[in-house]
Design an enzyme around this catalytic site. Structure first.
Site, PDB file in Angstrom:
ATOM      1  N   GLU A  46       9.134  -6.535   6.463  1.00  0.00           N
ATOM      2  CA  GLU A  46       8.956  -5.509   5.421  1.00  0.00           C
ATOM      3  C   GLU A  46       9.887  -5.791   4.252  1.00  0.00           C
ATOM      4  OE1 GLU A  46       6.109  -3.789   5.166  1.00  0.00           O
ATOM      5  OE2 GLU A  46       6.536  -2.896   7.121  1.00  0.00           O
ATOM      6  N   SER A  80     -16.498   7.961  -6.268  1.00  0.00           N
ATOM      7  CA  SER A  80     -15.955   7.737  -4.930  1.00  0.00           C
ATOM      8  C   SER A  80     -16.119   9.010  -4.125  1.00  0.00           C
ATOM      9  CB  SER A  80     -14.468   7.383  -5.041  1.00  0.00           C
ATOM     10  OG  SER A  80     -13.848   7.538  -3.786  1.00  0.00           O
ATOM     11  N   ALA A 135      -0.606   6.266   2.470  1.00  0.00           N
ATOM     12  CA  ALA A 135      -0.035   6.234   3.823  1.00  0.00           C
ATOM     13  C   ALA A 135       0.625   4.896   4.114  1.00  0.00           C
ATOM     14  CB  ALA A 135      -1.126   6.528   4.844  1.00  0.00           C
ATOM     15  N   ASP A 185      -0.290  -7.360   1.032  1.00  0.00           N
ATOM     16  CA  ASP A 185      -1.386  -6.430   1.304  1.00  0.00           C
ATOM     17  C   ASP A 185      -2.743  -7.081   1.058  1.00  0.00           C
ATOM     18  OD1 ASP A 185       0.781  -4.839   1.594  1.00  0.00           O
ATOM     19  OD2 ASP A 185       0.366  -3.534  -0.106  1.00  0.00           O
TER      20      ASP A 185
HETATM   21  C1  GLA Z   1       3.979  -2.449  -0.195  1.00  0.00           C
HETATM   22  C2  GLA Z   1       3.705  -3.624  -1.128  1.00  0.00           C
HETATM   23  C3  GLA Z   1       3.799  -4.955  -0.373  1.00  0.00           C
HETATM   24  C4  GLA Z   1       5.101  -5.058   0.418  1.00  0.00           C
HETATM   25  C5  GLA Z   1       5.364  -3.790   1.227  1.00  0.00           C
HETATM   26  C6  GLA Z   1       6.731  -3.772   1.853  1.00  0.00           C
HETATM   27  O1  GLA Z   1       2.973  -2.355   0.758  1.00  0.00           O
HETATM   28  O2  GLA Z   1       2.433  -3.490  -1.720  1.00  0.00           O
HETATM   29  O3  GLA Z   1       3.646  -6.024  -1.279  1.00  0.00           O
HETATM   30  O4  GLA Z   1       6.173  -5.346  -0.433  1.00  0.00           O
HETATM   31  O5  GLA Z   1       5.248  -2.615   0.426  1.00  0.00           O
HETATM   32  O6  GLA Z   1       6.829  -4.779   2.814  1.00  0.00           O
END
Ligand code: GLA
Length: 403
Positions: A46, A80, A135, A185
């Site tokens: 993270e 949406s 979330a 992500d």
């Molecule tokens: C969010 C960001 C990711 C990452 C996480 C933390 O989800 O979009 O790029 O930095 O936080 O790990």
């Protein structure tokens, strides 16, 4: 009190969506095409992605559906089932961010396609997602990736591979939305595969799919349901603090990203970072990177207990060094870790609210949901939601015979 396993955002099924599409946009001689992209949960790693480090996320069964049909003009009609807000946007005027509106996520993707010189017609578009918003399960990356994947598909842009679509979505988030996020992500959404976690080096984008099959355990996500106030500005603040750490280290040890320095090397030279807070931020990133490597090794050995211990350590560091947890996430994790049969629990995503992820023995899942839910409610006044994660695949077209 009874706590149910539920998603708090329901996606319509594809036939209901088809009906709604025609109610909104009418019939003509073309059928809409339907696409899906998942959300993601990060298992460990993270706040390492924008530091050129390692992450280990996986794609979820929840995601975003998109139905779209080309128009003869340049108009984008956007709706949406998750937001009241509908829009009619004329692309001839360029792409301008709309304060506080969800349509920025598709608009940013259209802009990125335009930057690549791709000529964009108008579209009628209907989105529907079942990822809880805000979330930390990447509802925004899911909207971005389903849009990018669908556009590349309907416009037959074969030169863009999945990793290009992920990069393009990240640029949209950084440049159009204004969040300095990393690649995790979009990459996790794009490269998701059933029963596999994605072990990604965010500096080189080299990745491996690692089997993630929990025999006798479930991956349980718990949502704090806390409104995340200033999360974006606090996130960008962490990005800046990591940059400060790199600036302090680089005269002594040649690096451009914190992910380039190993755990042992950092501990030898950490005092060159004078600001104690910045030193702790760096300590988190560098130790978390090592935890990802250890977690992957544990998975290869099928050592799920070790994997769980690393999840617990990750949370501790995010709480004490990186300071992105807060009372709600800490309470959920503390209550989870008290339950016999929980082998690991941590916050997932950006933090400041959002969700935790826990590995829970099959036979205590019901107890987990009941006890963690009740104790969380008692301690914070908030009601948590729980979801059992199924590790699933990436973006796809949904072939429909008729709508
Ligand atoms: C969010 C960001 C990711 C990452 C996480 C933390 O989800 O979009 O790029 O930095 O936080 O790990």
């Amino acid at each position: 009190m009874v706590f149910s396993v539920t998603s708090n955002t329901r996606a319509m099924n594809i036939h209901e969506l088809g009906t709604l599409f025609f109610e909104l946009y009418g019939h003509n001689d073309q059928s809409p095409r339907a696409y899906f992209a998942p959300g993601r949960v990060n298992l460990i790693g993270e706040h390492t992605d924008y530091n050129g480090g390692f992450v280990l996320p996986c794609a979820l069964q929840f995601g975003t559906y998109l139905l779209l049909r080309q128009r003869p003009d340049k108009l984008l009609k956007l709706a949406s089932t998750n937001f009241e807000d509908k829009a009619e946007y004329d692309q001839s005027n360029g792409y301008i961010k709309q304060q506080g509106r969800w349509i920025n996520y598709p608009l940013g993707i259209f802009q990125q396609f335009e930057v690549l010189g791709i000529n964009l017609p108008g579209f009628d578009m209907l989105y529907s997602g079942d990822i809880p918003n805000s979330a930390g399960l990447s509802s925004s990356a899911s909207i971005e990736m389903v849009t990018a994947y669908a556009l590349a598909s309907v416009l037959s842009v074969t030169s863009l591979e999945m990793t290009d679509l992920a990069m393009l979505s990240k640029r949209s988030e950084n440049e159009f939305i204004g969040l300095n996020c990393g690649i995790m992500d979009m990459f996790a959404v794009g490269m998701g595969s059933a029963d596999h976690a994605i072990f990604l080096n965010c500096l080189t984008l080299e990745y491996k799919r690692v089997p993630f099959i929990l025999n006798g355990y479930k991956l349980v996500i718990a949502n704090t349901n806390k409104q995340r106030g200033l999360a974006d500005s606090k996130y960008n603040e962490r990005v800046r603090e990591c940059r400060e750490a790199v600036d302090a280290i680089s005269p002594h040890f040649s690096i451009n990203h914190l992910g380039e320095i190993g755990y042992m090397e950092f501990f030898k030279i950490q005092d060159v970072i004078e600001d104690e807070r910045v030193r702790r931020r760096a300590r988190h990133v560098i130790s978390e990177n090592q935890r990802v490597l250890n977690a992957v090794a544990a998975l290869h050995k099928n050592d799920i207990l070790q994997f769980g211990a690393l999840m617990n350590a990750s949370h501790e560091s995010l709480r004490d060094n990186y300071e992105v947890t807060g009372i709600e996430l800490d309470t959920l994790v503390e209550e989870a870790q008290k339950i016999h049969g929980v082998i690991g629990s941590r916050m997932t995503g950006a933090g400041f609210g959002g969700c935790t992820v826990s590995i829970v023995k099959d036979e205590v899942v019901d107890t987990f949901i009941r006890e963690v839910g009740e104790n969380y409610k008692q301690r914070t006044g908030l009601t948590a939601s729980f979801y059992i994660a199924e590790v699933s695949g990436g973006p796809k077209e949904i072939l429909m015979e008729t709508f």
